[in-house]
Motif scaffolding. Structure first.
Motif, PDB file in Angstrom:
ATOM      1  N   LEU A 213       0.782  -1.109   0.003  1.00 43.21           N
ATOM      2  CA  LEU A 213       0.130  -0.158  -0.095  1.00 43.21           C
ATOM      3  C   LEU A 213       0.908   1.446  -0.159  1.00 43.21           C
ATOM      4  CD1 LEU A 213      -2.830  -1.106   2.526  1.00 43.21           C
ATOM      5  CD2 LEU A 213      -3.006  -0.945   0.004  1.00 43.21           C
ATOM      6  N   GLU A 214       1.887   1.262   0.789  1.00 50.55           N
ATOM      7  CA  GLU A 214       2.949   2.257   0.791  1.00 50.55           C
ATOM      8  C   GLU A 214       3.628   2.430  -0.564  1.00 50.55           C
ATOM      9  OE1 GLU A 214       5.216   3.544   4.183  1.00 50.55           O
ATOM     10  OE2 GLU A 214       5.233   1.190   4.490  1.00 50.55           O
ATOM     11  N   GLY A 215       3.716   1.514  -1.461  1.00 56.67           N
ATOM     12  CA  GLY A 215       4.122   1.536  -2.804  1.00 56.67           C
ATOM     13  C   GLY A 215       3.134   1.919  -3.840  1.00 56.67           C
ATOM     14  N   LEU A 216       2.049   1.953  -3.574  1.00 59.51           N
ATOM     15  CA  LEU A 216       1.097   2.534  -4.685  1.00 59.51           C
ATOM     16  C   LEU A 216       0.716   3.929  -4.199  1.00 59.51           C
ATOM     17  CD1 LEU A 216      -0.908  -0.785  -4.661  1.00 59.51           C
ATOM     18  CD2 LEU A 216       0.817   0.077  -6.486  1.00 59.51           C
ATOM     19  N   TYR A 217       0.136   4.569  -5.224  1.00 54.20           N
ATOM     20  CA  TYR A 217      -0.215   6.192  -5.125  1.00 54.20           C
ATOM     21  C   TYR A 217      -1.460   6.538  -6.149  1.00 54.20           C
ATOM     22  CZ  TYR A 217       4.711   6.854  -3.751  1.00 54.20           C
ATOM     23  OH  TYR A 217       5.989   6.687  -3.186  1.00 54.20           O
ATOM     24  N   GLU A 218      -2.028   7.512  -5.324  1.00 57.36           N
ATOM     25  CA  GLU A 218      -3.350   7.742  -6.013  1.00 57.36           C
ATOM     26  C   GLU A 218      -3.275   8.279  -7.423  1.00 57.36           C
ATOM     27  OE1 GLU A 218      -6.472   7.277  -5.016  1.00 57.36           O
ATOM     28  OE2 GLU A 218      -6.392   6.959  -2.874  1.00 57.36           O
ATOM     29  N   THR A 219      -2.157   9.038  -7.396  1.00 58.61           N
ATOM     30  CA  THR A 219      -1.853   9.791  -8.929  1.00 58.61           C
ATOM     31  C   THR A 219      -0.547   9.422  -9.272  1.00 58.61           C
ATOM     32  OG1 THR A 219      -0.837  11.815  -7.622  1.00 58.61           O
ATOM     33  CG2 THR A 219      -3.235  11.812  -8.161  1.00 58.61           C
ATOM     34  N   GLU A 220      -0.190   9.629 -10.488  1.00 55.47           N
ATOM     35  CA  GLU A 220       1.079   9.424 -11.197  1.00 55.47           C
ATOM     36  C   GLU A 220       2.272  10.102 -10.881  1.00 55.47           C
ATOM     37  OE1 GLU A 220      -0.187   9.264 -15.247  1.00 55.47           O
ATOM     38  OE2 GLU A 220      -0.743   7.386 -15.246  1.00 55.47           O
ATOM     39  N   ASP A 221       2.131  11.239 -10.164  1.00 55.44           N
ATOM     40  CA  ASP A 221       3.106  12.055  -9.791  1.00 55.44           C
ATOM     41  C   ASP A 221       3.784  11.583  -8.376  1.00 55.44           C
ATOM     42  OD1 ASP A 221       0.993  12.703  -7.970  1.00 55.44           O
ATOM     43  OD2 ASP A 221       1.131  14.897  -8.562  1.00 55.44           O
ATOM     44  N   GLU A 222       3.168  10.474  -7.866  1.00 57.34           N
ATOM     45  CA  GLU A 222       3.883   9.817  -6.664  1.00 57.34           C
ATOM     46  C   GLU A 222       4.242  10.684  -5.595  1.00 57.34           C
ATOM     47  OE1 GLU A 222       6.840   7.103  -8.232  1.00 57.34           O
ATOM     48  OE2 GLU A 222       5.092   5.797  -8.889  1.00 57.34           O
ATOM     49  N   GLN A 223       3.379  11.594  -5.067  1.00 53.66           N
ATOM     50  CA  GLN A 223       3.623  12.457  -3.998  1.00 53.66           C
ATOM     51  C   GLN A 223       3.499  11.588  -2.540  1.00 53.66           C
ATOM     52  OE1 GLN A 223       1.694  15.998  -4.050  1.00 53.66           O
ATOM     53  NE2 GLN A 223       2.639  16.729  -6.003  1.00 53.66           N
ATOM     54  N   GLU A 224       4.298  11.986  -1.565  1.00 53.50           N
ATOM     55  CA  GLU A 224       4.214  11.341  -0.208  1.00 53.50           C
ATOM     56  C   GLU A 224       2.807  11.268   0.092  1.00 53.50           C
ATOM     57  OE1 GLU A 224       6.032   9.488   3.020  1.00 53.50           O
ATOM     58  OE2 GLU A 224       6.703   9.635   1.070  1.00 53.50           O
ATOM     59  N   GLN A 225       2.208  12.399   0.059  1.00 50.03           N
ATOM     60  CA  GLN A 225       0.793  12.508   0.710  1.00 50.03           C
ATOM     61  C   GLN A 225      -0.288  11.564  -0.095  1.00 50.03           C
ATOM     62  OE1 GLN A 225       2.480  15.104  -0.593  1.00 50.03           O
ATOM     63  NE2 GLN A 225       1.267  16.280  -1.604  1.00 50.03           N
ATOM     64  N   ASN A 226       0.020  11.172  -1.233  1.00 48.27           N
ATOM     65  CA  ASN A 226      -0.886  10.532  -2.174  1.00 48.27           C
ATOM     66  C   ASN A 226      -0.699   9.035  -1.889  1.00 48.27           C
ATOM     67  OD1 ASN A 226      -2.211  12.657  -2.961  1.00 48.27           O
ATOM     68  ND2 ASN A 226      -0.884  13.403  -4.668  1.00 48.27           N
ATOM     69  N   LYS A 227       0.147   8.573  -0.869  1.00 47.62           N
ATOM     70  CA  LYS A 227       0.243   7.130  -1.174  1.00 47.62           C
ATOM     71  C   LYS A 227      -1.086   6.457  -0.640  1.00 47.62           C
ATOM     72  CE  LYS A 227       5.215   6.778   0.272  1.00 47.62           C
ATOM     73  NZ  LYS A 227       6.268   6.334   1.207  1.00 47.62           N
ATOM     74  N   LEU A 228      -1.270   5.240  -1.148  1.00 50.46           N
ATOM     75  CA  LEU A 228      -2.474   4.522  -0.880  1.00 50.46           C
ATOM     76  C   LEU A 228      -2.794   4.353   0.484  1.00 50.46           C
ATOM     77  CD1 LEU A 228      -4.745   3.736  -3.211  1.00 50.46           C
ATOM     78  CD2 LEU A 228      -3.931   1.322  -2.995  1.00 50.46           C
ATOM     79  N   TYR A 229      -1.549   3.929   0.960  1.00 50.80           N
ATOM     80  CA  TYR A 229      -1.653   3.864   2.525  1.00 50.80           C
ATOM     81  C   TYR A 229      -2.183   4.860   3.311  1.00 50.80           C
ATOM     82  CZ  TYR A 229       0.088   2.495   7.157  1.00 50.80           C
ATOM     83  OH  TYR A 229       0.133   2.257   8.622  1.00 50.80           O
ATOM     84  N   ILE A 230      -2.006   6.133   2.991  1.00 54.25           N
ATOM     85  CA  ILE A 230      -2.193   7.266   3.463  1.00 54.25           C
ATOM     86  C   ILE A 230      -3.463   7.501   3.360  1.00 54.25           C
ATOM     87  CG2 ILE A 230      -1.713   9.611   4.074  1.00 54.25           C
ATOM     88  CD1 ILE A 230       1.343   9.131   3.694  1.00 54.25           C
ATOM     89  N   THR A 231      -3.980   7.652   2.257  1.00 53.54           N
ATOM     90  CA  THR A 231      -5.247   8.094   1.578  1.00 53.54           C
ATOM     91  C   THR A 231      -6.444   6.958   1.878  1.00 53.54           C
ATOM     92  OG1 THR A 231      -4.724   7.353  -0.800  1.00 53.54           O
ATOM     93  CG2 THR A 231      -4.069   9.479  -0.121  1.00 53.54           C
ATOM     94  N   SER A 232      -6.331   5.806   1.727  1.00 53.63           N
ATOM     95  CA  SER A 232      -7.232   4.769   1.829  1.00 53.63           C
ATOM     96  C   SER A 232      -7.290   3.915   3.204  1.00 53.63           C
ATOM     97  CB  SER A 232      -7.290   3.882   0.609  1.00 53.63           C
ATOM     98  OG  SER A 232      -7.353   4.603  -0.480  1.00 53.63           O
ATOM     99  N   PHE A 233      -6.037   3.264   3.518  1.00 48.93           N
ATOM    100  CA  PHE A 233      -6.168   2.691   4.578  1.00 48.93           C
ATOM    101  C   PHE A 233      -6.141   3.165   5.872  1.00 48.93           C
ATOM    102  CE2 PHE A 233      -3.490   0.259   7.948  1.00 48.93           C
ATOM    103  CZ  PHE A 233      -4.503  -0.808   8.094  1.00 48.93           C
ATOM    104  N   GLU A 234      -5.043   4.191   5.847  1.00 46.45           N
ATOM    105  CA  GLU A 234      -4.850   4.828   7.368  1.00 46.45           C
ATOM    106  C   GLU A 234      -6.040   5.398   7.860  1.00 46.45           C
ATOM    107  OE1 GLU A 234      -0.952   6.871   8.725  1.00 46.45           O
ATOM    108  OE2 GLU A 234      -2.286   8.388   7.514  1.00 46.45           O
ATOM    109  N   PRO A 235      -7.044   6.246   7.080  1.00 48.15           N
ATOM    110  CA  PRO A 235      -8.023   6.666   7.585  1.00 48.15           C
ATOM    111  C   PRO A 235      -9.088   5.852   8.171  1.00 48.15           C
ATOM    112  CG  PRO A 235      -7.685   8.001   5.566  1.00 48.15           C
ATOM    113  CD  PRO A 235      -6.665   6.517   5.648  1.00 48.15           C
ATOM    114  N   GLU A 236      -9.165   4.562   7.606  1.00 52.40           N
ATOM    115  CA  GLU A 236     -10.271   3.480   8.335  1.00 52.40           C
ATOM    116  C   GLU A 236      -9.350   2.996   9.618  1.00 52.40           C
ATOM    117  OE1 GLU A 236     -11.623   0.453   5.807  1.00 52.40           O
ATOM    118  OE2 GLU A 236     -11.952   1.833   3.861  1.00 52.40           O
ATOM    119  N   PHE A 237      -8.093   2.888   9.557  1.00 50.10           N
ATOM    120  CA  PHE A 237      -7.457   2.171  10.690  1.00 50.10           C
ATOM    121  C   PHE A 237      -7.532   3.258  11.875  1.00 50.10           C
ATOM    122  CE2 PHE A 237      -3.309   2.241  13.056  1.00 50.10           C
ATOM    123  CZ  PHE A 237      -3.546   1.225  13.802  1.00 50.10           C
ATOM    124  N   LEU A 238      -7.318   4.637  11.757  1.00 47.54           N
ATOM    125  CA  LEU A 238      -7.296   5.537  12.563  1.00 47.54           C
ATOM    126  C   LEU A 238      -8.875   5.435  13.128  1.00 47.54           C
ATOM    127  CD1 LEU A 238      -5.160   8.285  11.250  1.00 47.54           C
ATOM    128  CD2 LEU A 238      -4.572   6.542  13.018  1.00 47.54           C
TER     129      LEU A 238
END
Length: 824
Positions: A213-238
């Motif tokens: 999940l950390e190696g996948l991004y929401e967009t192709e510019d691959e910015q740190e804050q757009n990691k799938l881990y941060i945008t999708s999984f982490e909010p559910e976990f928190l």
């Protein structure tokens, strides 16, 4: 697990391979696609990667980059949709989908089913990562040329996005909008809940999926804050964690066992940090820590920590030490570092410090009641005990700023000792807060030096040795907080030089004691030049005594001859540029023209000195000297002579009127031409002699507050004074605090000195280490200079470049990892 792709070196094809006509793209692509399939199916042992690279190279070179890029994307999309995803679905346990739809499973059944999905996704992700690394090497030229020129994401980046869209985010058959990603998130949350409940789980497997999940991004510019881990999984976990700890907190509070509550809360915070390190991602550590603090701990301490009327701020302002001690104990239970308590106290320290800074700034910026003052207002202190003249407004603001900071420091020292048990962590936080607001005040170095200056001149008068020692220790404490100690050193030397040359220090023992304390605090290097100033003064006393003895032996007793006391200063040790008013546009200070009688004595001393020290050069600083004159006033009642204590420049000006017939005048231009005194100095000295009411030795025409270049000056035969000895103080600008121009020039000189210090540190380091990587050199130089100032990294880099240009250093290694070698 492959976290990224490697970069192999492949020789570019020979030019002969690029000759020929048009390429058959379809034929070339068919061949290449077969090879890509072989790579995916792990049947690449018979492939020639050099040949594949050449074929892709030729396609791009023949302007076929776009169709090649699109074909590869289509191929990868088809592979993921028709090969990878179906395999994952085939391995998906039916019980897992049933559990998602509400079916009841035992903990063990749920764990086994979940781990099967996690292993399947882990295997698919690692295979995809590995094959795309190999394919990227084949298409390296396409990435570097076509993708770069057309601002397209690399084929590796594009394929990661396809894995996200066509594997994780595609809906499952017969399950509506349910996706593998949603199912994955639920499995991970279930596994974490099992871990919290004490069941054994496969943490390594969970960590692998978190890596995915950390190696996948929401967009192709691959910015740190757009990691799938941060945008999708982490909010559910928190969100799930917040609900869990909210419930746990309510249960523990309901049990009413405070000791047990604190122990469990501390253990929960520790467990979550361990879980982030070993199971999920360190990116989540501060966020889950905030959840634990908010839901489990902070909701039980809102009044004591955050409330305006009863919280930590109220306790600090009203010195409620028992309440603060209670907050400290509670904070110890839930947080070994007392972060929340420290944050609240630090915030209040900075607020109070900024209030002190603002008060000092407003006081120094406020218009003074009087534009200028002179020491002559005191009259003859030897004749009549006059009240002590108050120090000017800006200097008073500087002294008050230091006193207020010291009072604030004493207050928080008591809090730390009595309420916080001298906790080292909190003490570090206090130190950081004091340092922040002190260094946030741009005049802190200057004000601290003025504090020492005023105390050395009169503040320590009447104090015992113990009291003086305590006062100096408090000042040294503030010096410890100042980061730019080189700036303080410059101001301290400036003020010390005036005390030494004007003989204004109350106690030379206290001066030396201060130097000793500074040496202990900041090191011998800091005080070397200051100690050299004291040596110059001692040597000058012996030199003057030797010169006077020589003159008595040569000339005998001559009552008409002027008496000379000289201080010979080492130019490199004294702040000569800071000891006098600044000249316009940085011009060099001209040599003063002394009256003939004075000049003969000056030449006599120069000859005496240079006979002892050949090869040296003496430069006379007229602005720093004083003179005693006896003046005759014909219309004064009674005794018609008065003893005048004036500056050297005032002496030079007054002696011009000795040869002037009564009633005649000298113009400003004539005085300037015959003395060569700089304009700004000449105006100040003429103001003292012709404008100051109690020392109006000269009469200015026309009479006004300011001296102008077209003014005329007469000797004041009608001058009267009740004092026999009159001190004519030079009119100052109304304050001892530097104005904007002086401050800018001081900062400029400090910056120049810092540049030299940085270069010296670089050369010293490289001479010792011979060869060093760039970052290591930066780190070592910063560590060397940290005791004096905080070096600017950009300036440090410029100095490295300058030393390379001057052939002190040379570059070695590649551009990505630069290193330097010392050139002897």
């Amino acid at each position: 697990m492959f976290a990224g792709r490697g970069r192999g070196k492949i020789r570019p094809p020979r030019r002969a391979l690029l000759s020929g006509g048009e390429l058959d793209f379809e034929r070339e692509w068919t061949s290449l696609s077969i090879s890509l399939r072989n790579i995916h199916t792990k049947n690449a042992s018979t492939l020639s990667f050099e040949e594949l690279y050449r074929n892709a190279y030729k396609l791009v070179l023949k302007k076929k980059g776009e169709p090649l890029y699109n074909k590869v994307k289509e191929f990868e999309q088809d592979w993921l949709a028709h090969e990878v995803r179906p395999q994952i679905l085939d391995e998906l346990p039916p019980t897992l989908l049933a559990a998602y739809n509400g079916a009841h499973l035992t903990v063990n059944e749920k764990r086994v089913a979940g781990e099967k999905l996690l292993r399947s996704l882990k295997s698919a992700w690692e295979d995809h990562n590995l094959t795309m690394n190999m394919i990227t090497d084949v298409l390296m030229y396409m990435d570097r040329v076509y993708c770069s020129d057309n601002r397209k994401p690399s084929i590796f980046t594009a394929s990661m996005g396809q894995f996200r869209d066509h594997v994780l985010r595609t809906s499952l058959p017969d399950h509506g909008s349910l996706t593998l990603a949603a199912l994955l998130y639920k499995v991970i949350l279930d596994q974490i809940q099992m871990d919290r409940d004490g069941d054994i789980i496969d943490t390594t497997l969970l960590r692998s999926c978190a890596y995915m999940l950390e190696g996948l991004y929401e967009t192709e510019d691959e910015q740190e804050q757009n990691k799938l881990y941060i945008t999708s999984f982490e909010p559910e976990f928190l969100a799930a964690s917040a609900e869990y700890y909210r419930s746990e907190g309510s249960s523990m509070v309901a049990r009413g066992d405070a000791s047990n509550f604190c122990k469990q809360a501390l253990q929960a915070a520790t467990n979550e940090q361990d879980r982030c390190r070993s199971t999920l991602s360190t990116l989540t550590a501060p966020k889950i820590r905030a959840v634990v603090e908010t839901e489990l701990v902070k909701k039980n301490l809102p009044d004591m920590i955050s409330q305006e009327s009863t919280g930590v701020k109220h306790m600090l302002d009203n010195d409620r030490l028992p309440d603060l001690e209670m907050v400290y104990e509670l904070s110890c239970w839930v947080d070994p570092k007392k972060e929340e308590l420290k944050k609240a106290v630090q915030k209040r320290i900075v607020e109070q410090g900024e209030d002190i800074n603002l008060t000092a700034k407003n006081a120094s910026d406020a218009p003074s009641e009087k534009a200028s003052k002179t020491d002559a207002d005191k009259g003859d202190e030897t004749t009549k005990a006059a009240p002590e003249k108050p120090i000017n407004q800006q200097t008073a603001a500087a002294i008050k700023w230091v006193d207020d900071v010291l009072q604030l420091k004493d207050k928080y020292d008591r809090v730390l000792e009595d309420a916080f048990k001298s906790d080292q962590g909190l003490q570090t936080g206090f130190t950081r807060s004091f340092s922040d607001f002190i260094n946030g005040f741009e005049r802190s170095s200057e004000y601290l030096s003025l504090f020492f200056d005023e105390n050395m001149k009169k503040g320590i008068k009447g104090k015992t040795e113990t009291e003086v020692d305590m006062l100096l220790d408090k000042g040294i404490t503030l010096l410890r907080y100042i980061s730019d100690k080189d700036m303080f050193e410059r101001y301290y030397k400036k003020h010390l030089s005036r005390r030494l040359l004007m003989k204004r220090s109350i106690s030379m023992d206290a001066e030396r004691q201060m130097i000793s304390k500074m040496k202990m605090e900041v090191g011998n290097t800091f005080t070397q030049r200051i100690e050299a100033m004291f040596r110059d003064m001692s040597i000058s006393e012996d030199l003057t005594a030797s010169y006077k003895k020589r003159m008595r032996d040569v000339d005998g007793a001559d009552s008409q001859k002027a008496d000379l006391d000289v201080n010979v200063l080492t130019a490199t040790m004294w702040p000569l540029d800071a000891m006098g008013p600044l000249l316009r546009d940085g011009e060099k200070k001209p040599a003063c023209i002394f009256p003939p009688g004075i000049d003969r004595i000056r030449q006599s001393f120069e000859k005496f000195y240079l006979d002892k020290h050949s090869g040296r050069q003496l430069t006379w600083q007229g602005n720093m000297g004083t003179a005693d004159l006896r003046a005759y006033f014909s219309e004064m009642k009674g005794k018609k002579t008065r003893d005048l204590n004036v500056s050297t420049y005032c002496m030079v000006i007054l002696l011009l009127f000795n040869d002037l017939p009564p009633g005649n005048h000298l113009s400003y231009e004539e005085i300037q031409a015959r003395t060569n005194i700089p304009d700004n100095e000449l105006m100040r000295n003429l103001q003292s002699l012709a404008v100051a009411p109690k020392t109006r030795i000269l009469v200015k025409e026309p009479m006004s507050k300011d001296v102008k270049t077209d003014d005329k000056f007469y000797f004041n035969e009608k001058f009267t004074s009740q004092f026999q000895r009159i001190k004519v103080g030079v009119v100052a600008s109304g304050n001892k605090v530097e104005n904007v121009d002086e401050r800018q020039q001081t900062e400029q000189r400090v910056d120049e000195e810092r540049g030299h210090a940085i270069e010296a540190a670089i050369v010293r380091t490289m001479k010792q280490r011979k060869e060093l990587k760039h970052q290591q050199l930066i780190t070592e130089v910063i560590q060397q200079l940290a005791a004096r100032f905080s070096p600017d990294v950009n300036l440090l880099k410029k100095k490295i470049e300058s030393l390379i240009e001057r052939e002190y250093l040379e570059r070695v290694g590649d551009i990505d990892r630069p290193a330097y070698r010392y050139m002897a």
